[in-house]
Design a protein around this motif. Structure first.
Motif, short mmCIF file in Angstrom:
data_model
loop_
_atom_site.label_atom_id
_atom_site.label_comp_id
_atom_site.label_asym_id
_atom_site.label_seq_id
_atom_site.Cartn_x
_atom_site.Cartn_y
_atom_site.Cartn_z
N VAL A 24 0.85 -1.20 0.00
CA VAL A 24 0.00 0.00 0.00
C VAL A 24 0.88 1.25 0.00
CG1 VAL A 24 -1.62 1.34 1.40
CG2 VAL A 24 -1.99 -1.12 1.07
N ARG A 25 1.91 1.23 0.86
CA ARG A 25 2.81 2.41 0.93
C ARG A 25 3.48 2.66 -0.41
NH1 ARG A 25 4.67 0.36 5.73
NH2 ARG A 25 6.66 -0.32 4.88
N MET A 26 3.85 1.59 -1.09
CA MET A 26 4.56 1.76 -2.36
C MET A 26 3.65 2.28 -3.47
SD MET A 26 6.89 -1.67 -2.37
CE MET A 26 7.81 -1.29 -3.86
N GLY A 27 2.34 2.07 -3.30
CA GLY A 27 1.42 2.62 -4.30
C GLY A 27 0.66 1.59 -5.09
N ILE A 44 4.78 3.66 -8.86
CA ILE A 44 5.09 2.92 -7.64
C ILE A 44 6.37 3.54 -7.10
CG2 ILE A 44 5.75 0.65 -6.68
CD1 ILE A 44 2.90 0.62 -7.76
N ASP A 45 6.44 3.65 -5.76
CA ASP A 45 7.58 4.33 -5.15
C ASP A 45 8.68 3.32 -4.79
OD1 ASP A 45 9.33 5.83 -3.73
OD2 ASP A 45 7.88 6.55 -2.24
N PHE A 46 9.80 3.39 -5.50
CA PHE A 46 10.94 2.52 -5.21
C PHE A 46 12.09 3.32 -4.60
CE2 PHE A 46 8.80 0.42 -8.83
CZ PHE A 46 8.58 -0.83 -8.27
N VAL A 97 12.35 -1.94 1.00
CA VAL A 97 11.48 -2.90 0.31
C VAL A 97 12.11 -4.29 0.39
CG1 VAL A 97 10.45 -3.55 -1.90
CG2 VAL A 97 10.60 -1.13 -1.27
N ARG A 98 13.39 -4.33 0.07
CA ARG A 98 14.08 -5.63 0.08
C ARG A 98 14.09 -6.23 1.48
NH1 ARG A 98 20.38 -6.40 -1.00
NH2 ARG A 98 20.35 -5.74 1.16
N ARG A 99 14.40 -5.40 2.46
CA ARG A 99 14.49 -5.90 3.84
C ARG A 99 13.15 -6.49 4.29
NH1 ARG A 99 13.43 -3.20 7.90
NH2 ARG A 99 13.60 -1.16 6.90
N ILE A 100 12.06 -5.80 3.98
CA ILE A 100 10.75 -6.30 4.41
C ILE A 100 10.40 -7.59 3.66
CG2 ILE A 100 8.27 -5.78 4.47
CD1 ILE A 100 9.05 -2.83 4.95
N VAL A 101 10.69 -7.60 2.36
CA VAL A 101 10.39 -8.81 1.57
C VAL A 101 11.23 -9.98 2.10
CG1 VAL A 101 10.57 -9.87 -0.72
CG2 VAL A 101 9.65 -7.56 -0.48
#
Ligand SMILES: CC(=O)SCCNC(=O)CCNC(=O)[C@H](O)C(C)(C)COP(=O)(O)OP(=O)(O)OC[C@H]1O[C@@H](n2cnc3c(N)ncnc32)[C@H](O)[C@@H]1OP(=O)(O)O
Ligand SMILES: CC(C)C(=O)C(=O)O
Ligand SMILES: [Mg+2]
Length: 573
Positions: free
Chosen positions: A68-71, A307-309, A315-319
């Motif tokens: 959601v945060r990323m869009g 999308i916000d990268f 992003v990587r850490r959470i994934v």
């Protein structure tokens, strides 16, 4: 003679080429992608179903919140009929009001009435949702898995859709919007005319029209052909589907041949409006297509991925945390090493590129962060995804002067003159050759200090006094430690260095200065200066370095450093 390759002996005869599609007037090869497609993240469904340890509810919530945060606006949140856990997760999103108004969740189900009903029940109370139904349509699946002919296969899809319509009416009357998605699973192995027939049968039941779209998702469930074949299949479907303006045509590539990204991109060029995938390409077997790479590929072409990268490491850490699987160091855009150059010529070009970029931006009066990016070997600015240049250039035995001097500049603000860069990088090479591995900034500084900044050489300057004569000549007297004794020496010249070299003859040291460069290291009244001097001593050309708050002291130290270097070189022979 060209070396002759030999037959591998592998059982090649067991496999058949994938048939080409007869579409001579295909248009996709001439297309370019100029805007982002609609994205659907299936991290919580296709991604999750392929994890060694599927996500627990807390991890699922973390991924959902990240998406959601990323869009992402379309998020497949599970297969609620599969288990109570899956069902409860969807309920917790709905009941805890965790779904933003502009986000549409979707849920997948097989075309079985009991499963459909349970699936739709999971959505009660959701403002916007999509029910996603699938059944396999490929000949092998009709024969082996379902034991049905074409008509019966089509009936599974159409009857399933009817059940979805009924259940939506029964359970979701209050919802703001309920969409429908149908996937002919194994689409790529399905005869195109039959895939079309099934999709038309499904549409006849759903009856798409203004304000009532249907998502037709055409999966490369197992990628078995080159991406151009998938593109042909998508273009063929896009051209032949009726009610096309009410169809959202979606692609769902897997990555079995390692060409999932290309399949998705060519699929979009061929007419797809939407792409389904997972962050960092999680999903069955080799994974679903990677949404990070797809989005960043667009970004690198100047197309907003929507999308916000900008914080790709988070992003990587959470994934990684949620999937409990690492992202490979060379994974496009997000891997640890993808903005790193080890090899000398790459480092050299990057260093020059960064310097030129800064100069060009300054000349244009534009901040570097806003200036059009163009640096050799770096397709995007690492800073745009939250990476720093720190990791860009790393030194090992493949590195050259560019990388070494880049790190000295980055960590210590040293602008090492070019010929000295060559000398020092040879020195570093001696160490990397014997020690192996990577050398970080700290290790390089250790070598640099040992080589140029140690005060243990045969001559050291302790104090100096100078005066400029009326004729412009320069006189110096200095207290030096020379060959173990403290001596006062004096000399004259055009400036401090030549006067000091003249004075050094008092202690039998002959230094000829070939080049001299200095610059300040910091700003302010307490700023230090770095002096570099290229000398010829006993027939040897060596560099010396001095760093001091007083520029004259820095220069004299540089001369002493060169004397030490000459002696060390002579001793090493
Ligand atoms: C390509 C994809 O990613 S598809 C999504 C795959 N994901 C999952 O399967 C994860 C969730 N699935 C599950 O947990 C289970 O499959 C359940 C709970 C949904 C169903 O479990 P079960 O009732 O035990 O069935 P099972 O998993 O063995 O599925 C096989 C049966 O479903 C039928 N079936 C499979 N897919 C479909 C479909 N899309 N539509 C209708 N029937 C289907 C098969 O023909 C088979 O029927 P049979 O038992 O009469 O031979
Ligand atoms: C269910 C469908 C969309 C799927 O995941 C696939 O075919 O890969
Ligand atoms: Mg899939």
């Amino acid at each position: 003679m060209v070396p002759q390759q030999q037959p591998s002996g592998m059982p090649v005869h067991r496999y058949r080429p994938f048939p080409a599609i007869d579409l001579p007037d295909r248009t996709w090869p001439a297309k370019t992608i100029t805007s982002a497609p609609r994205w659907l993240s299936t991290d919580l469904r296709d991604g999750n179903q392929a994890l060694i340890e599927p996500m627990d509810p807390q991890r699922k919530h973390e991924i959902f919140a990240l998406l959601v945060r990323m869009g992402y606006k379309e998020i497949e949140v599970g297969f609620p009929a599969a288990s109570q856990t899956d069902f409860d997760f969807v309920r917790s999103l709905v009941e805890n009001d965790l779904i933003p108004d502009d986000v549409q969740i979707s849920v997948l189900t097989q075309a079985r009435p009991d499963l459909i009903e349970r699936t739709v029940q999971s959505l009660v109370g959701a403002k916007r949702s999509t029910v996603h139904l699938y059944n396999a349509t490929a000949p092998e699946f009709r024969r082996v898995v379902f034991g049905v002919d074409r008509e019966a296969c089509k009936a599974i899809a159409a009857d399933g859709t009817r059940t979805v319509v009924d259940c939506i009416e029964r359970y979701l009357g209050e919802a703001e919007y309920v969409g429908y998605e149908y996937s002919p699973e194994i689409f790529i192995d399905t005869e195109l005319d039959f895939a079309l027939e099934v999709c038309e049968a499904v549409m006849d039941v759903w009856r798409p029209g203004p304000g009532r779209e249907i998502i037709l998702n055409l999966p490369a469930t197992v990628e078995r052909a080159t991406p151009n074949v998938y593109a042909d299949q998508i273009e063929w479907m896009s051209r032949n589907l009726s009610r096309r303006e009410h169809v959202c045509l979606s692609v769902h590539p897997h990555n079995d041949r390692g060409t999932g990204i290309a399949s998705a991109e060519l699929g979009v060029m061929a007419g797809a409006d939407r792409v389904e995938g997972c962050l960092y390409g999680h999903g069955e077997r080799t994974g679903n297509v990677d949404l990070v790479t797809l989005g960043m590929n667009l970004f690198s072409q100047g197309v907003d991925p929507m999308i916000d990268f900008s914080d790709i490491d988070t992003v990587r850490r959470i994934v990684e945390h949620c999937t409990q699987m690492p992202v490979a160091p060379r994974h496009p855009y997000g891997g640890d090493l993808v903005y790193t150059a080890f090899s000398g010529s790459h480092q050299d070009a990057i260093k020059k590129g960064l310097t030129a970029l800064e100069a060009d931006a300054a000349a244009a009066g534009t901040p570097v962060a806003e200036y059009p990016w163009s640096v050799p070997y770096l397709p995007i600015d690492p800073k745009d995804v939250g990476r720093s240049y720190e990791a860009v250039i790393r030194v090992n035995s493949q590195s050259g002067k560019g990388g070494v001097s880049y790190i000295l500049h980055r960590d210590h603000a040293l602008d090492v003159p070019r010929r000295m860069q060559i000398e020092f990088s040879h020195k570093v090479q001696e160490f990397t050759d014997t020690e192996g591995g990577e050398f970080d900034g700290e290790r390089l500084w250790e070598i640099f200090s040992q080589t140029y900044l140690n005060d243990d050489g045969p001559v050291g300057v302790l104090a100096h006094r100078s005066e400029t004569a009326a004729d412009g000549g320069y006189r110096i007297s200095a207290d030096v430690r020379a060959h173990g004794e403290i001596r006062e020496i004096a000399g004259a010249g055009q400036g401090p260095i030549s006067a000091f070299c003249d004075a050094l003859t008092d202690v039998d040291v002959k230094v000829r200065v070939l080049d001299y460069v200095e610059h300040s290291l910091d700003v302010g009244s307490d700023a230090r200066a770095a002096a570099y001097v290229e000398t010829e001593i006993d027939g040897r050309t060596v560099w010396g370095v001095g760093i001091h708050h007083n520029i004259t002291t820095a220069s004299l130290k540089a001369v002493c450093s060169a004397i030490g270097r000459a002696q060390a070189e002579a001793a090493a022979e």
